[in-house]
Design a protein around this motif. Sequence first.
Motif, PDB file in Angstrom:
ATOM      1  N   LEU A 112      77.408  91.454  44.733  1.00  0.00           N
ATOM      2  CA  LEU A 112      76.129  91.726  45.380  1.00  0.00           C
ATOM      3  C   LEU A 112      75.151  90.610  45.037  1.00  0.00           C
ATOM      4  O   LEU A 112      75.022  90.227  43.872  1.00  0.00           O
ATOM      5  N   LEU A 113      74.478  90.107  46.066  1.00  0.00           N
ATOM      6  CA  LEU A 113      73.432  89.111  45.874  1.00  0.00           C
ATOM      7  C   LEU A 113      72.120  89.672  46.406  1.00  0.00           C
ATOM      8  O   LEU A 113      72.113  90.417  47.388  1.00  0.00           O
ATOM      9  N   VAL A 114      71.015  89.300  45.757  1.00  0.00           N
ATOM     10  CA  VAL A 114      69.683  89.698  46.206  1.00  0.00           C
ATOM     11  C   VAL A 114      68.784  88.467  46.219  1.00  0.00           C
ATOM     12  O   VAL A 114      69.037  87.488  45.499  1.00  0.00           O
ATOM     13  N   LEU A 115      67.754  88.528  47.045  1.00  0.00           N
ATOM     14  CA  LEU A 115      66.759  87.449  47.069  1.00  0.00           C
ATOM     15  C   LEU A 115      65.487  87.976  47.701  1.00  0.00           C
ATOM     16  O   LEU A 115      65.474  89.024  48.345  1.00  0.00           O
ATOM     17  N   ASP A 116      64.406  87.230  47.478  1.00  0.00           N
ATOM     18  CA  ASP A 116      63.166  87.513  48.179  1.00  0.00           C
ATOM     19  C   ASP A 116      62.611  86.213  48.727  1.00  0.00           C
ATOM     20  O   ASP A 116      62.894  85.138  48.212  1.00  0.00           O
ATOM     21  N   THR A 117      61.824  86.338  49.808  1.00  0.00           N
ATOM     22  CA  THR A 117      61.246  85.161  50.449  1.00  0.00           C
ATOM     23  C   THR A 117      59.919  85.521  51.088  1.00  0.00           C
ATOM     24  O   THR A 117      59.693  86.674  51.465  1.00  0.00           O
ATOM     25  N   SER A 118      59.074  84.525  51.211  1.00  0.00           N
ATOM     26  CA  SER A 118      57.804  84.738  51.913  1.00  0.00           C
ATOM     27  C   SER A 118      57.768  83.974  53.228  1.00  0.00           C
ATOM     28  O   SER A 118      56.784  84.022  53.943  1.00  0.00           O
ATOM     29  N   SER A 119      58.830  83.295  53.552  1.00  0.00           N
ATOM     30  CA  SER A 119      58.839  82.417  54.717  1.00  0.00           C
ATOM     31  C   SER A 119      59.572  83.032  55.900  1.00  0.00           C
ATOM     32  O   SER A 119      60.732  83.439  55.780  1.00  0.00           O
ATOM     33  N   ALA A 120      58.892  83.060  57.044  1.00  0.00           N
ATOM     34  CA  ALA A 120      59.542  83.552  58.261  1.00  0.00           C
ATOM     35  C   ALA A 120      60.721  82.665  58.634  1.00  0.00           C
ATOM     36  O   ALA A 120      61.756  83.143  59.113  1.00  0.00           O
ATOM     37  N   GLU A 121      60.581  81.351  58.404  1.00  0.00           N
ATOM     38  CA  GLU A 121      61.683  80.422  58.687  1.00  0.00           C
ATOM     39  C   GLU A 121      62.897  80.754  57.828  1.00  0.00           C
ATOM     40  O   GLU A 121      64.020  80.792  58.315  1.00  0.00           O
ATOM     41  N   THR A 143      56.088  89.384  51.111  1.00  0.00           N
ATOM     42  CA  THR A 143      57.392  89.006  50.572  1.00  0.00           C
ATOM     43  C   THR A 143      58.440  89.945  51.153  1.00  0.00           C
ATOM     44  O   THR A 143      58.251  91.164  51.161  1.00  0.00           O
ATOM     45  N   THR A 144      59.526  89.360  51.663  1.00  0.00           N
ATOM     46  CA  THR A 144      60.623  90.133  52.252  1.00  0.00           C
ATOM     47  C   THR A 144      61.828  90.073  51.316  1.00  0.00           C
ATOM     48  O   THR A 144      62.174  89.010  50.816  1.00  0.00           O
ATOM     49  N   TYR A 145      62.457  91.225  51.112  1.00  0.00           N
ATOM     50  CA  TYR A 145      63.635  91.318  50.246  1.00  0.00           C
ATOM     51  C   TYR A 145      64.893  91.453  51.101  1.00  0.00           C
ATOM     52  O   TYR A 145      64.896  92.135  52.127  1.00  0.00           O
ATOM     53  N   PHE A 146      65.957  90.778  50.633  1.00  0.00           N
ATOM     54  CA  PHE A 146      67.253  90.781  51.300  1.00  0.00           C
ATOM     55  C   PHE A 146      68.358  91.027  50.274  1.00  0.00           C
ATOM     56  O   PHE A 146      68.189  90.749  49.082  1.00  0.00           O
ATOM     57  N   TYR A 147      69.491  91.525  50.768  1.00  0.00           N
ATOM     58  CA  TYR A 147      70.706  91.597  49.950  1.00  0.00           C
ATOM     59  C   TYR A 147      71.900  91.202  50.798  1.00  0.00           C
ATOM     60  O   TYR A 147      71.848  91.212  52.022  1.00  0.00           O
ATOM     61  N   ARG A 148      72.963  90.847  50.094  1.00  0.00           N
ATOM     62  CA  ARG A 148      74.229  90.527  50.774  1.00  0.00           C
ATOM     63  C   ARG A 148      75.356  91.049  49.909  1.00  0.00           C
ATOM     64  O   ARG A 148      75.471  90.685  48.734  1.00  0.00           O
ATOM     65  N   SER A 149      76.172  91.903  50.513  1.00  0.00           N
ATOM     66  CA  SER A 149      77.343  92.421  49.820  1.00  0.00           C
ATOM     67  C   SER A 149      78.491  91.418  49.973  1.00  0.00           C
ATOM     68  O   SER A 149      78.771  90.971  51.081  1.00  0.00           O
ATOM     69  N   LEU A 150      79.103  91.061  48.879  1.00  0.00           N
ATOM     70  CA  LEU A 150      80.211  90.118  48.899  1.00  0.00           C
ATOM     71  C   LEU A 150      81.552  90.812  48.760  1.00  0.00           C
ATOM     72  O   LEU A 150      82.587  90.160  48.755  1.00  0.00           O
ATOM     73  N   GLY A 151      81.542  92.119  48.600  1.00  0.00           N
ATOM     74  CA  GLY A 151      82.745  92.892  48.338  1.00  0.00           C
ATOM     75  C   GLY A 151      83.661  93.062  49.488  1.00  0.00           C
ATOM     76  O   GLY A 151      83.759  92.554  50.500  1.00  0.00           O
TER      77      GLY A 151
END
Length: 177
Positions: free
Chosen positions: A130-139, A169-177
Amino acid sequence: MTDTATLAPSIRALTSVNDAHIWQLADVLIDCVEGGASVSFMLPLTRDRALAFWQRVGEGVARGERALLVAEDAQGIVGTVQLVIDQPENQPHRAEVSKMLVHRRARRQGIGALLMQAAERLAREAGKTLLVLDTSSAEAERLYARQGWTRVGVIPGFARLPGGEPCDTTYFYRSLG
């Protein structure tokens, strides 16, 4: 004769961070902040502060707490992303993606996507699912969505842009499983 400026950048993980890396990484960070990126720093970002930040990152790499990936072209480092591997003991399955930066002179060339793909490969190799991140950029949001990340939500006014204006700030995740 080949134009080296048109060659695709190479992506690699730095297993140690030397002074030349730190100087080039500081250039990328300063450029991104001066370009308005909300990446924890406010204007003016001095070279000394940028160098000190990358020195601390290098120390974390040396301790195995984080991985540091760089994108390089004929002129040197043009992009970077970190994978924070060292997590609390109840979260050994995950890592956090941090400080995905691309110098303005190298944007719109697919470097962000290459860095994210390399970070995901490295996370899998480290046994992360599992990976997580946050960003403030629409790009950046568009980049992460195209890479298959799932948007979790937005916190309004969570951070500030380098000039002091509040930003979401937008939060995202990505499951790698």
